[in-house]
Motif scaffolding. Sequence first.
Motif, PDB file in Angstrom:
ATOM      1  N   SER A   1      18.643   9.547 -58.463  1.00  0.00           N
ATOM      2  CA  SER A   1      19.989  10.074 -58.674  1.00  0.00           C
ATOM      3  C   SER A   1      20.472   9.810 -60.099  1.00  0.00           C
ATOM      4  O   SER A   1      20.404   8.673 -60.576  1.00  0.00           O
ATOM      5  CB  SER A   1      20.964   9.436 -57.681  1.00  0.00           C
ATOM      6  OG  SER A   1      22.300   9.800 -57.985  1.00  0.00           O
TER       7      SER A   1
ATOM      8  N   LYS B   1      20.836   5.024 -51.805  1.00  0.00           N
ATOM      9  CA  LYS B   1      22.006   5.910 -51.760  1.00  0.00           C
ATOM     10  C   LYS B   1      21.709   7.018 -50.759  1.00  0.00           C
ATOM     11  O   LYS B   1      20.705   7.718 -50.863  1.00  0.00           O
ATOM     12  CB  LYS B   1      22.295   6.497 -53.129  1.00  0.00           C
ATOM     13  CG  LYS B   1      23.569   7.334 -53.186  1.00  0.00           C
ATOM     14  CD  LYS B   1      23.695   8.106 -54.493  1.00  0.00           C
ATOM     15  CE  LYS B   1      23.992   7.192 -55.646  1.00  0.00           C
ATOM     16  NZ  LYS B   1      24.190   7.953 -56.913  1.00  0.00           N
TER      17      LYS B   1
ATOM     18  N   ALA C   1      18.099   8.774 -51.970  1.00  0.00           N
ATOM     19  CA  ALA C   1      18.111   8.467 -53.400  1.00  0.00           C
ATOM     20  C   ALA C   1      17.606   7.040 -53.575  1.00  0.00           C
ATOM     21  O   ALA C   1      18.345   6.078 -53.367  1.00  0.00           O
ATOM     22  CB  ALA C   1      19.503   8.629 -53.984  1.00  0.00           C
TER      23      ALA C   1
ATOM     24  N   THR D   1      12.729  11.955 -50.843  1.00  0.00           N
ATOM     25  CA  THR D   1      13.191  10.919 -51.762  1.00  0.00           C
ATOM     26  C   THR D   1      13.393  11.524 -53.158  1.00  0.00           C
ATOM     27  O   THR D   1      12.726  12.493 -53.522  1.00  0.00           O
ATOM     28  CB  THR D   1      12.198   9.753 -51.854  1.00  0.00           C
ATOM     29  OG1 THR D   1      10.949  10.234 -52.356  1.00  0.00           O
ATOM     30  CG2 THR D   1      11.969   9.119 -50.492  1.00  0.00           C
ATOM     31  N   TYR D   2      14.304  10.943 -53.919  1.00  0.00           N
ATOM     32  CA  TYR D   2      14.553  11.413 -55.283  1.00  0.00           C
ATOM     33  C   TYR D   2      15.298  10.347 -56.059  1.00  0.00           C
ATOM     34  O   TYR D   2      15.718   9.329 -55.505  1.00  0.00           O
ATOM     35  CB  TYR D   2      15.349  12.729 -55.266  1.00  0.00           C
ATOM     36  CG  TYR D   2      16.813  12.597 -54.897  1.00  0.00           C
ATOM     37  CD1 TYR D   2      17.808  12.654 -55.875  1.00  0.00           C
ATOM     38  CD2 TYR D   2      17.220  12.417 -53.566  1.00  0.00           C
ATOM     39  CE1 TYR D   2      19.150  12.539 -55.541  1.00  0.00           C
ATOM     40  CE2 TYR D   2      18.557  12.306 -53.225  1.00  0.00           C
ATOM     41  CZ  TYR D   2      19.521  12.363 -54.219  1.00  0.00           C
ATOM     42  OH  TYR D   2      20.846  12.245 -53.884  1.00  0.00           O
TER      43      TYR D   2
ATOM     44  N   THR E   1      24.356  12.908 -50.553  1.00  0.00           N
ATOM     45  CA  THR E   1      22.970  13.175 -50.974  1.00  0.00           C
ATOM     46  C   THR E   1      22.305  14.223 -50.087  1.00  0.00           C
ATOM     47  O   THR E   1      21.094  14.376 -50.144  1.00  0.00           O
ATOM     48  CB  THR E   1      22.122  11.895 -50.909  1.00  0.00           C
ATOM     49  OG1 THR E   1      21.935  11.525 -49.523  1.00  0.00           O
ATOM     50  CG2 THR E   1      22.754  10.740 -51.662  1.00  0.00           C
TER      51      THR E   1
ATOM     52  N   GLU F   1      18.825   4.957 -58.930  1.00  0.00           N
ATOM     53  CA  GLU F   1      20.049   5.483 -59.530  1.00  0.00           C
ATOM     54  C   GLU F   1      20.138   4.990 -60.961  1.00  0.00           C
ATOM     55  O   GLU F   1      19.883   3.815 -61.237  1.00  0.00           O
ATOM     56  CB  GLU F   1      21.263   4.995 -58.731  1.00  0.00           C
ATOM     57  CG  GLU F   1      22.596   5.325 -59.359  1.00  0.00           C
ATOM     58  CD  GLU F   1      23.763   4.668 -58.626  1.00  0.00           C
ATOM     59  OE1 GLU F   1      24.207   5.240 -57.631  1.00  0.00           O
ATOM     60  OE2 GLU F   1      24.208   3.582 -59.058  1.00  0.00           O
TER      61      GLU F   1
END
Length: 357
Positions: A304, A319, A169, A301-302, A164, A172
């Motif tokens: 996935s 993650k 992450a 932050t994001y 990552t 998900e």
Amino acid sequence: MRTDQNLLIKKAIGLLQELIATPSFSSEEDMTAQLLENWFHEFDIPYTRVNNNVFAFNKCFDKAKPTLLLNSHHDTVKPNGAYTKDPFDPQIIDGKLFGLGSNDAGGCLVSLIATFTYFYESENLNHNIIIAATAEEESSGGKGLNSLLSILPKIDVAIVGEPTQMNLAIAEKGLVIFDAIVNGTPSHAAHPNNNNAIYNTIEVLEWFKNYRFPKTSEVLGEVKLTVTQINGGSQHNVVPANVNLVIDVRVNDRYNNKEIADMLSREAPCELKPRSLRLNSSSIDKNHPLVSSGVALGRSTYGSPTLSDQATLSCPSLKLGPGDSTRSHTADEYIYIKEIEEGINLYIKILDGFLTN
């Protein structure tokens, strides 16, 4: 007493080179599991091996405390035909360590093992730590992480090591694969037929192309539905009785997989059957202390779109790992040495902030 970080980095890179040089396709990870056992022997850490999964508990494990799981996998896909380098030759060229599984997910695995070893003897942590180096992730097989969950103590939060770029992450997408059948009337091609299964498929494909699930996730966006396979007919002069489709659905955290299956089975203009409903979406609250510790270190932050062993966990999970997901499963796969160094250092800093506050 904590092991020196520079020594752990050096040892981790050496372990990754050994892992690359040892083929470990899903369900064939016996030899790489032995390499992982060697690490725990060297650092005098008791461990358990179940099939090709190797796991260990921190020295001061206390059943009264919540438990943090550190997990990544040591199986790989098979190398594709576009490789120009030997996929099992762990060369370092211009700061890049090449080899199958270097990026997905060997760099993450050795970095997490090194991090676990760093904290192994630490006292007065607010969580226990379990490291689990697991098998069969790439094939979603039955003898991977999912097979350990009934053996391990209750897991309260997890870090799943996947590339990552050491960003967080926090969600998900899950996955449901559907087999679909578009029916028609079989006939000789020379005769009239107003119920041709292949022609009927045109309308069905348009329906799937235009279908939208109403709930959108703040982190993961929309549920993504894609027709990925189509098969029908066996010879030029026969109209087939049916056409088979495969539908790939990537599920956001606003739905569970059963809800997706129920909606599509009710609304789709063809027969549908899900292969499995067990690979649900996963997430962790963006305000969870583990996430906050990473954000405090400047990590973003994001959400996935890709699947991992997070799907087998029912606890909050993050993650996080060195490397870049876009390199996974590509020819001449590699990871930068500096990414492993950064990965170990950042894992340690993030856990220091999480485990000692």
